[in-house]
Motif scaffolding. Structure first.
Motif, mmCIF file in Angstrom:
data_model
loop_
_atom_site.group_PDB
_atom_site.id
_atom_site.type_symbol
_atom_site.label_atom_id
_atom_site.label_comp_id
_atom_site.label_asym_id
_atom_site.label_seq_id
_atom_site.Cartn_x
_atom_site.Cartn_y
_atom_site.Cartn_z
ATOM 1 N N SER A 180 0.827 -1.207 0.000
ATOM 2 C CA SER A 180 0.000 0.000 0.000
ATOM 3 C C SER A 180 0.865 1.261 0.000
ATOM 4 O O SER A 180 0.350 2.354 -0.214
ATOM 5 C CB SER A 180 -0.931 0.013 1.219
ATOM 6 N N ILE A 181 2.159 1.129 0.246
ATOM 7 C CA ILE A 181 3.086 2.268 0.204
ATOM 8 C C ILE A 181 4.017 2.080 -0.989
ATOM 9 O O ILE A 181 4.715 1.083 -1.107
ATOM 10 C CB ILE A 181 3.888 2.378 1.507
ATOM 11 N N ASN A 182 3.977 3.037 -1.911
ATOM 12 C CA ASN A 182 4.775 2.984 -3.140
ATOM 13 C C ASN A 182 4.678 1.623 -3.833
ATOM 14 O O ASN A 182 5.685 0.956 -4.095
ATOM 15 C CB ASN A 182 6.233 3.325 -2.851
ATOM 16 N N PRO A 183 3.450 1.177 -4.134
ATOM 17 C CA PRO A 183 3.308 -0.137 -4.765
ATOM 18 C C PRO A 183 3.965 -0.183 -6.137
ATOM 19 O O PRO A 183 3.950 0.793 -6.889
ATOM 20 C CB PRO A 183 1.791 -0.305 -4.875
ATOM 21 N N LEU A 184 4.542 -1.339 -6.458
ATOM 22 C CA LEU A 184 5.163 -1.559 -7.754
ATOM 23 C C LEU A 184 5.119 -3.045 -8.062
ATOM 24 O O LEU A 184 5.586 -3.857 -7.253
ATOM 25 C CB LEU A 184 6.607 -1.069 -7.758
ATOM 26 N N GLN A 185 4.553 -3.393 -9.188
ATOM 27 C CA GLN A 185 4.506 -4.795 -9.600
ATOM 28 C C GLN A 185 5.826 -5.136 -10.282
ATOM 29 O O GLN A 185 6.059 -4.782 -11.439
ATOM 30 C CB GLN A 185 3.333 -5.027 -10.563
ATOM 31 N N THR A 186 6.699 -5.799 -9.542
ATOM 32 C CA THR A 186 8.033 -6.107 -10.056
ATOM 33 C C THR A 186 8.120 -7.483 -10.693
ATOM 34 O O THR A 186 9.055 -7.755 -11.447
ATOM 35 C CB THR A 186 9.073 -6.023 -8.930
ATOM 36 N N ALA A 187 7.162 -8.363 -10.384
ATOM 37 C CA ALA A 187 7.196 -9.717 -10.925
ATOM 38 C C ALA A 187 6.461 -9.776 -12.257
ATOM 39 O O ALA A 187 5.384 -9.198 -12.416
ATOM 40 C CB ALA A 187 6.557 -10.693 -9.939
ATOM 41 N N ASP A 188 7.065 -10.460 -13.211
ATOM 42 C CA ASP A 188 6.448 -10.644 -14.520
ATOM 43 C C ASP A 188 5.469 -11.807 -14.439
ATOM 44 O O ASP A 188 5.845 -12.971 -14.535
ATOM 45 C CB ASP A 188 7.518 -10.910 -15.577
ATOM 46 N N ALA A 189 4.188 -11.480 -14.251
ATOM 47 C CA ALA A 189 3.161 -12.512 -14.128
ATOM 48 C C ALA A 189 2.406 -12.734 -15.435
ATOM 49 O O ALA A 189 1.623 -13.675 -15.538
ATOM 50 C CB ALA A 189 2.177 -12.135 -13.024
ATOM 51 N N SER A 190 2.630 -11.876 -16.424
ATOM 52 C CA SER A 190 1.804 -11.939 -17.631
ATOM 53 C C SER A 190 2.571 -11.755 -18.929
ATOM 54 O O SER A 190 2.011 -11.960 -20.007
ATOM 55 C CB SER A 190 0.717 -10.852 -17.556
ATOM 56 N N GLY A 191 3.841 -11.327 -18.838
ATOM 57 C CA GLY A 191 4.583 -11.003 -20.048
ATOM 58 C C GLY A 191 4.237 -9.646 -20.617
ATOM 59 O O GLY A 191 4.684 -9.291 -21.706
ATOM 60 N N ASN A 192 3.457 -8.851 -19.862
ATOM 61 C CA ASN A 192 3.005 -7.544 -20.316
ATOM 62 C C ASN A 192 3.404 -6.449 -19.339
ATOM 63 O O ASN A 192 3.456 -6.682 -18.128
ATOM 64 C CB ASN A 192 1.476 -7.528 -20.455
ATOM 65 N N ARG A 193 3.647 -5.266 -19.873
ATOM 66 C CA ARG A 193 3.835 -4.064 -19.062
ATOM 67 C C ARG A 193 2.523 -3.280 -19.024
ATOM 68 O O ARG A 193 1.675 -3.387 -19.911
ATOM 69 C CB ARG A 193 4.943 -3.192 -19.643
ATOM 70 N N SER A 194 2.380 -2.474 -17.992
ATOM 71 C CA SER A 194 1.146 -1.710 -17.794
ATOM 72 C C SER A 194 1.120 -0.437 -18.628
ATOM 73 O O SER A 194 2.160 0.183 -18.872
ATOM 74 C CB SER A 194 0.991 -1.341 -16.315
ATOM 75 N N MET A 195 -0.082 -0.068 -19.039
ATOM 76 C CA MET A 195 -0.327 1.192 -19.747
ATOM 77 C C MET A 195 -1.507 1.886 -19.081
ATOM 78 O O MET A 195 -2.407 1.237 -18.563
ATOM 79 C CB MET A 195 -0.647 0.956 -21.219
ATOM 80 N N ARG A 196 -1.503 3.208 -19.151
ATOM 81 C CA ARG A 196 -2.556 3.995 -18.521
ATOM 82 C C ARG A 196 -3.036 5.117 -19.443
ATOM 83 O O ARG A 196 -2.307 5.588 -20.311
ATOM 84 C CB ARG A 196 -2.051 4.614 -17.213
ATOM 85 N N GLY A 197 -4.281 5.543 -19.224
ATOM 86 C CA GLY A 197 -4.779 6.784 -19.800
ATOM 87 C C GLY A 197 -5.690 6.691 -20.998
ATOM 88 O O GLY A 197 -6.360 7.659 -21.324
ATOM 89 N N GLY A 198 -5.711 5.564 -21.698
ATOM 90 C CA GLY A 198 -6.530 5.498 -22.905
ATOM 91 C C GLY A 198 -5.917 6.265 -24.060
ATOM 92 O O GLY A 198 -4.804 6.788 -23.958
ATOM 93 N N SER A 199 -6.649 6.362 -25.169
ATOM 94 C CA SER A 199 -6.106 7.021 -26.350
ATOM 95 C C SER A 199 -7.221 7.627 -27.189
ATOM 96 O O SER A 199 -8.405 7.532 -26.846
ATOM 97 C CB SER A 199 -5.311 6.029 -27.201
ATOM 98 N N TYR A 200 -6.824 8.198 -28.317
ATOM 99 C CA TYR A 200 -7.791 8.800 -29.231
ATOM 100 C C TYR A 200 -8.727 7.766 -29.856
ATOM 101 O O TYR A 200 -9.704 8.127 -30.530
ATOM 102 C CB TYR A 200 -7.077 9.592 -30.329
ATOM 103 N N LEU A 201 -8.481 6.483 -29.641
ATOM 104 C CA LEU A 201 -9.349 5.434 -30.169
ATOM 105 C C LEU A 201 -10.350 4.914 -29.151
ATOM 106 O O LEU A 201 -11.192 4.084 -29.485
ATOM 107 C CB LEU A 201 -8.491 4.263 -30.670
#
Length: 330
Positions: free
Chosen positions: A273-294
């Motif tokens: 709950s303090i400075n959370p960071l997902q350091t383990a590769d559980a999916s082979g994917n990196r996170s993205m945020r914010g959405g886009s023009y699509l």
């Protein structure tokens, strides 16, 4: 062109889907991501110092996508950090390339994903591939950040637009060169909320306050017709629309922004709950945020501040960019 399935994650496309379909580029050697220079370099935009604090991250709203791990909402604390008010621009990325000679993964693979409405009929007729289930994404040979729609396109009038066709690996190298890093998901959401706890968007709960567009997303019938009532069919300048309460622009819409974390649907259950960071590769994917023009409410309302998405770190498309962050004191 078929219509998207409800709540499909179709705002981005993964390079691995094309490789699995037999792409001739699949067997090339992994791109050389080393850059000849690194360290602190001046960038044109100032950084905003956020003092950090505790906020409610995620959502339990019915608008959220449980499969994305948007909830359960919980109290999260982040330390002070710096973040850029804008996404990294074409002009800034060009400076990085000029100084380092860096070649993006899109260049080295020889192709990147382009939205079908931006691709010529001639190129479509040549048999460019699409990922399964998302025919609006085309794997266009020669598409990269300087030719975002493929050969014959350019960024001549888009120097102040966000750089696109940038993989997570590319973004990481730029941040390293600039003396910073990518924001964590928690930092990104804290920044995007602009001091408004529990709101849907960076400016509140109404998508268009007083009937005014506040972000660059899709209007019309996806994926066939975009009436561009917000003023843009593709990317918008990074300083367009009003900033949020922290002076940050386009935290919703315009382009997806890479975050530091590996993606996990159990993010809220497995990180601190303090400075959370997902350091383990559980999916082979990196996170993205914010959405886009699509993004459009009918299928992918991921322009909400609590929304999350993911992609493989070598993937790139015409709607993925990033912004710079740094530890406080740097």
């Amino acid at each position: 062109m078929s219509e998207p399935k409800a709540k499909a994650s179709c705002c981005s496309a993964s390079r691995s889907h094309i490789q699995a379909a037999g792409d001739p580029q699949a067997e090339i050697a992994a791109p050389d991501l080393a850059i000849p220079h690194s360290g602190a370099h001046a960038v044109s935009q100032p950084m905003v110092l956020l003092q950090g604090g505790t906020f409610r991250m995620g959502t339990d709203s019915a608008e959220g996508f449980p499969a994305d791990g948007e909830g359960p909402a919980r109290e999260v604390t982040v330390s002070p950090f710096y973040i850029s008010p804008y996404a990294v621009t074409n002009r800034e990325f060009a400076g990085f390339v000029e100084q380092t000679g860096y070649k993006t993964e899109a260049e080295q693979f020889g192709w990147s994903f382009v939205f079908h409405l931006f691709v010529s009929d001639e190129l479509k007729a040549s048999g460019v591939q699409s990922p399964p289930g998302t025919p609006w994404w085309l794997a266009v040979p020669g598409a990269w950040w300087r030719d975002p729609e493929g050969p014959g396109s350019d960024i001549g009038e888009r120097w102040n637009h966000p750089v696109v066709h940038i993989s997570w690996n590319d973004a990481y190298q730029y941040c390293k060169w600039a003396g910073g890093r990518l924001p964590t998901e928690a930092e990104w959401e804290f920044a995007a909320r602009g001091g408004l706890n529990g709101k849907t968007y960076p400016w509140g709960d109404l998508l268009k306050p007083d009937g005014q567009h506040r972000c660059n997303i899709w209007q019309g019938k996806f994926p066939i017709k975009n009436n561009a009532s917000d003023g843009f069919i593709g990317t918008a300048p990074v300083d367009h629309y009003e900033p949020n309460g922290y002076g940050l622009y386009n935290m919703s819409g315009n382009v997806w922004e890479w975050c530091k974390d590996w993606f996990s649907a159990d993010y809220h259950r497995k990180t601190n709950s303090i400075n959370p960071l997902q350091t383990a590769d559980a999916s082979g994917n990196r996170s993205m945020r914010g959405g886009s023009y699509l993004c459009h409410r009918s299928y992918c309302n991921r322009y909400r501040v609590a929304a999350r998405s993911k992609n493989t770190p070598d993937s790139s498309s015409g709607n993925i960019g990033f912004r710079l962050a740094a530890d406080a004191g740097k």
